[in-house]
Design a protein around this motif. Structure first.
Motif, PDB file in Angstrom:
ATOM      1  N   TYR A   1       9.173 -11.622  -9.847  1.00 30.25           N
ATOM      2  CA  TYR A   1       8.056 -11.197 -10.701  1.00 30.25           C
ATOM      3  C   TYR A   1       6.718 -11.673 -10.116  1.00 30.25           C
ATOM      4  N   SER A   2       5.651 -11.074 -10.636  1.00 31.16           N
ATOM      5  CA  SER A   2       4.299 -11.400 -10.170  1.00 31.16           C
ATOM      6  C   SER A   2       3.962 -12.881 -10.313  1.00 31.16           C
ATOM      7  N   HIS A   3       4.367 -13.499 -11.428  1.00 24.08           N
ATOM      8  CA  HIS A   3       3.995 -14.904 -11.630  1.00 24.08           C
ATOM      9  C   HIS A   3       4.704 -15.812 -10.626  1.00 24.08           C
ATOM     10  N   VAL A   4       5.739 -15.296  -9.969  1.00 26.72           N
ATOM     11  CA  VAL A   4       6.457 -16.089  -8.954  1.00 26.72           C
ATOM     12  C   VAL A   4       5.888 -15.830  -7.559  1.00 26.72           C
ATOM     13  N   HIS A   5       5.710 -14.543  -7.192  1.00 27.84           N
ATOM     14  CA  HIS A   5       5.208 -14.281  -5.824  1.00 27.84           C
ATOM     15  C   HIS A   5       3.691 -14.400  -5.736  1.00 27.84           C
ATOM     16  N   GLY A   6       3.001 -14.364  -6.862  1.00 28.56           N
ATOM     17  CA  GLY A   6       1.570 -14.673  -6.858  1.00 28.56           C
ATOM     18  C   GLY A   6       0.637 -13.479  -6.850  1.00 28.56           C
ATOM     19  N   ILE A   7       1.152 -12.259  -6.664  1.00 28.67           N
ATOM     20  CA  ILE A   7       0.262 -11.086  -6.654  1.00 28.67           C
ATOM     21  C   ILE A   7       0.243 -10.505  -8.073  1.00 28.67           C
ATOM     22  N   LEU A   8      -0.829 -10.833  -8.774  1.00 30.44           N
ATOM     23  CA  LEU A   8      -0.925 -10.407 -10.174  1.00 30.44           C
ATOM     24  C   LEU A   8      -1.553  -9.026 -10.300  1.00 30.44           C
ATOM     25  N   GLY A   9      -2.524  -8.742  -9.402  1.00 36.70           N
ATOM     26  CA  GLY A   9      -3.272  -7.486  -9.528  1.00 36.70           C
ATOM     27  C   GLY A   9      -3.555  -6.897  -8.161  1.00 36.70           C
ATOM     28  N   ASN A  10      -4.524  -5.984  -8.116  1.00 40.20           N
ATOM     29  CA  ASN A  10      -4.749  -5.215  -6.898  1.00 40.20           C
ATOM     30  C   ASN A  10      -5.929  -5.644  -6.050  1.00 40.20           C
ATOM     31  N   SER A  11      -6.910  -6.322  -6.647  1.00 34.39           N
ATOM     32  CA  SER A  11      -8.169  -6.467  -5.941  1.00 34.39           C
ATOM     33  C   SER A  11      -8.125  -7.561  -4.881  1.00 34.39           C
ATOM     34  N   GLU A  12      -8.426  -7.155  -3.644  1.00 32.26           N
ATOM     35  CA  GLU A  12      -8.458  -8.128  -2.546  1.00 32.26           C
ATOM     36  C   GLU A  12      -9.579  -9.149  -2.761  1.00 32.26           C
ATOM     37  N   ALA A  13     -10.554  -8.808  -3.609  1.00 29.14           N
ATOM     38  CA  ALA A  13     -11.695  -9.703  -3.824  1.00 29.14           C
ATOM     39  C   ALA A  13     -11.303 -10.969  -4.577  1.00 29.14           C
ATOM     40  N   LYS A  14     -10.140 -10.961  -5.177  1.00 34.00           N
ATOM     41  CA  LYS A  14      -9.777 -12.117  -5.999  1.00 34.00           C
ATOM     42  C   LYS A  14      -8.625 -12.882  -5.373  1.00 34.00           C
ATOM     43  N   ASP A  15      -8.809 -13.174  -4.085  1.00 36.98           N
ATOM     44  CA  ASP A  15      -7.747 -13.827  -3.337  1.00 36.98           C
ATOM     45  C   ASP A  15      -7.239 -15.100  -4.003  1.00 36.98           C
ATOM     46  N   ALA A  16      -8.145 -15.782  -4.703  1.00 42.05           N
ATOM     47  CA  ALA A  16      -7.752 -17.059  -5.289  1.00 42.05           C
ATOM     48  C   ALA A  16      -6.566 -16.892  -6.239  1.00 42.05           C
ATOM     49  N   VAL A  17      -6.501 -15.753  -6.901  1.00 40.48           N
ATOM     50  CA  VAL A  17      -5.372 -15.565  -7.814  1.00 40.48           C
ATOM     51  C   VAL A  17      -4.367 -14.583  -7.250  1.00 40.48           C
ATOM     52  N   GLU A  18      -4.625 -14.056  -6.049  1.00 41.73           N
ATOM     53  CA  GLU A  18      -3.755 -12.992  -5.567  1.00 41.73           C
ATOM     54  C   GLU A  18      -3.179 -13.242  -4.186  1.00 41.73           C
ATOM     55  N   ARG A  19      -3.034 -14.482  -3.829  1.00 38.69           N
ATOM     56  CA  ARG A  19      -2.435 -14.766  -2.538  1.00 38.69           C
ATOM     57  C   ARG A  19      -0.918 -14.857  -2.727  1.00 38.69           C
ATOM     58  N   MET A  20      -0.204 -14.142  -1.874  1.00 41.89           N
ATOM     59  CA  MET A  20       1.248 -14.178  -2.027  1.00 41.89           C
ATOM     60  C   MET A  20       1.764 -15.556  -1.638  1.00 41.89           C
ATOM     61  N   ASN A  21       2.633 -16.076  -2.438  1.00 45.09           N
ATOM     62  CA  ASN A  21       3.182 -17.407  -2.221  1.00 45.09           C
ATOM     63  C   ASN A  21       4.000 -17.414  -0.928  1.00 45.09           C
ATOM     64  N   PRO A  22       3.510 -18.125   0.113  1.00 47.81           N
ATOM     65  CA  PRO A  22       4.220 -18.059   1.399  1.00 47.81           C
ATOM     66  C   PRO A  22       5.581 -18.750   1.372  1.00 47.81           C
ATOM     67  N   ALA A  23       5.821 -19.533   0.334  1.00 49.75           N
ATOM     68  CA  ALA A  23       7.116 -20.229   0.262  1.00 49.75           C
ATOM     69  C   ALA A  23       8.236 -19.314  -0.225  1.00 49.75           C
ATOM     70  N   ILE A  24       7.869 -18.129  -0.717  1.00 53.09           N
ATOM     71  CA  ILE A  24       8.886 -17.214  -1.249  1.00 53.09           C
ATOM     72  C   ILE A  24       9.345 -16.286  -0.125  1.00 53.09           C
ATOM     73  N   ALA A  25      10.619 -16.260   0.126  1.00 48.43           N
ATOM     74  CA  ALA A  25      11.149 -15.434   1.228  1.00 48.43           C
ATOM     75  C   ALA A  25      11.126 -13.957   0.860  1.00 48.43           C
ATOM     76  N   THR A  26      10.885 -13.134   1.878  1.00 50.48           N
ATOM     77  CA  THR A  26      10.988 -11.685   1.688  1.00 50.48           C
ATOM     78  C   THR A  26      12.271 -11.192   2.371  1.00 50.48           C
ATOM     79  N   TYR A  27      12.731 -10.023   1.950  1.00 52.32           N
ATOM     80  CA  TYR A  27      13.973  -9.529   2.564  1.00 52.32           C
ATOM     81  C   TYR A  27      13.796  -9.217   4.055  1.00 52.32           C
ATOM     82  N   PRO A  28      12.623  -8.690   4.517  1.00 54.11           N
ATOM     83  CA  PRO A  28      12.527  -8.484   5.975  1.00 54.11           C
ATOM     84  C   PRO A  28      12.600  -9.798   6.764  1.00 54.11           C
ATOM     85  N   GLN A  29      11.985 -10.863   6.232  1.00 51.00           N
ATOM     86  CA  GLN A  29      12.070 -12.157   6.932  1.00 51.00           C
ATOM     87  C   GLN A  29      13.529 -12.604   7.057  1.00 51.00           C
ATOM     88  N   LEU A  30      14.274 -12.451   5.972  1.00 53.44           N
ATOM     89  CA  LEU A  30      15.665 -12.922   5.985  1.00 53.44           C
ATOM     90  C   LEU A  30      16.535 -12.054   6.887  1.00 53.44           C
TER      91      LEU A  30
END
Ligand SMILES: [Ca+2]
Length: 481
Positions: A79-108
């Protein structure tokens, strides 16, 4: 071909060979606008082919109906509250940076020895990670002669974005390797403003497309919907069409815009489907069809005139639902599955078929048992939805902001944050920033969600049950202490 698919499945199940993965995603492709989902006007023969040879999910939903959050959810299974991307606007990076600690399926998959690539739309504020090669559109990208970021270097590629994205996908597929591949093939189309390829621009010129049942919704009993003027055809889209005839009566103007809007939407979808056909044709030619798991979906649903609206965001059905078609090597063809699937399930499903351990951070569940004909007794009976855009505005200003008559949400469409629960028969939505406003729909009696039953005395029991379920799901997904 079915014999080939069956042999491939047998070899997969013995662990000798891992399937290739082709993940196909479009942008804003609503479930009611795919041939195999019952639409006879839109042209999607290749999507329909996949459904005919595979499994079509009749009930597939997103966690947060918006582009960037949907994409991050597909990648992470969270969910958004886990990966960190709540909305669309690149201007609000402070609340929209994807959590780098969460693995993605391509990485795995990359770590597990897959050759990984992505072509087309990415729409996250950081560069793609987990890919051996990547060539993506910056942000939304352009339909014609788009610039791409090709493994870190910007270059303009002449042509139509859907065709170019497919050329890039085919280039990746043609590279020689002993490894299985995972190709993430993601189209910009049919995101608005829709621009079909010239060859598809006049497909519907002589047709009057039908209007959805809720086109002239009066929004009675639904306060937030009534106030969502930015979502309406007749309020917001006039400026997109300079050729709109002047002085049309209001109802005619709305219909004129709708016709043009949907014809362009269908033209853009025809381009996607035709290009999907190129990729399926390549897999057939190379005898890879029996070795390749294919998933087709959209990043979110869309209102295509439903409720007089365009766009997505709300938890109503046209926005909440997405097409989901999966062709599994060896699985029985032409299945329609009614179990509730979600976009958090895609990453676990891919990892499951690849034989890669599903990390605990992934909140979805592999669809494999459902795809292979089983229906586990403990499969989900309800889904949790949470839309966040503008929640940070309120977090910054507090509830007083809402009391100020000049206050407006600043992101496009100005839809306030809300969350809800949907079961097979009901939906409860909580607009927690809108004066604690609730909506309750009986989806069996009112599938178009026109009558808000919240607060009616005979609904007390079902309302209490759904409020309990909403809290249970919020706890289950770690969205509440
Ligand atoms: Ca989208």
């Amino acid at each position: 071909m079915q014999a080939g698919l069956a042999m491939a499945a047998a070899s997969c199940s013995r662990g000798r060979k891992r399937p290739n993965i082709l993940f196909v995603m479009t942008d804003d492709h609503a479930v009611g606008h795919v041939g195999c989902y019952g639409n006879s006007l839109v042209r999607t023969p290749n999507m329909d082919r996949l459904a005919g040879e595979g499994v079509r999910f009749a009930n597939s939903f997103v966690t947060n109906s918006l582009c960037a959050p949907g994409r991050a959810t597909v990648l992470t299974g969270a969910y958004s509250h886990v990966h960190g991307i709540l909305g669309n606007s690149e201007a609000k990076d402070a609340v929209e940076r994807m959590n780098p600690a969460i693995a993605t399926y391509p990485q795995l998959l990359q770590k597990a020895g897959y050759r990984t690539g992505i072509a087309g739309k990415w729409h996250l504020s950081h560069d793609p990670v987990g890919f051996d090669s990547w060539c993506v559109l910056p942000g939304q990208g352009l339909y014609f002669d788009p610039e791409f970021i090709d493994n870190g270097t910007r270059r303009k590629i002449p042509g139509y974005a859907t065709d170019v994205t497919t050329d890039l996908a085919l280039e990746f597929l043609k590279q020689k390797s002993d490894k299985p591949f995972c190709l993430v093939y993601q189209h910009k189309a049919p995101h608005r403003p829709f621009k079909p390829a010239p060859r598809h621009a006049k497909l519907y010129e002589r047709v009057e497309l039908p209007y959805p049942a809720t086109f002239d919704d009066d929004y009675a009993t639904r306060k937030v919907a009534r106030e969502a003027e930015d979502m309406r055809f007749d309020v917001s889209l006039e400026g997109d069409y300079p050729e709109l005839p002047k002085n049309l009566p209001a109802a005619e103007k709305k219909r004129w815009i709708y016709q043009r809007f949907v014809k362009d939407y269908y033209g853009a979808i025809a381009g996607v489907d035709e290009n999907l056909g190129r990729v399926l044709g390549y897999l057939d030619e190379q005898k890879l069809t029996g070795d390749t798991l294919i998933i087709y979906t959209s990043d979110n649903g869309f209102f295509v005139g439903d409720h007089g609206w365009y766009d997505k965001r709300f938890m109503y059905e046209p926005s909440l639902r997405v097409p989901l078609i999966v062709r599994v090597p060896g699985a029985k063809a032409r299945q329609v599955v009614n179990q509730m699937a979600m976009n958090i399930d895609i990453a676990p499903t891919i990892l499951d078929y690849a034989g890669v351990e599903i990390p605990a951070s992934m909140q979805g569940r592999s669809l494999r048992p459902v795809l292979e004909g089983g229906a586990p007794d403990d499969w989900r009976k309800s889904i949790y939805y949470s839309y966040y855009e503008n929640s940070w505005v309120l977090a910054g200003k507090g509830k007083d902001a809402m009391a100020d008559p000049s206050f407006q949400y600043f992101t496009p469409h100005r839809i306030g944050p809300h969350r809800g629960v949907r079961t097979a028969s009901h939906k409860l939505i909580h607009y927690y920033a809108e004066g604690d406003y609730w909506e309750l729909f009986d989806l069996e009696k009112d599938p178009n969600e026109l009558r808000n039953l919240y607060g009616e005395p005979d609904q007390a029991a079902v309302t209490a049950e759904l409020k309990g379920e909403l809290q249970r799901l919020r706890r289950h997904y770690g969205d509440i202490a």
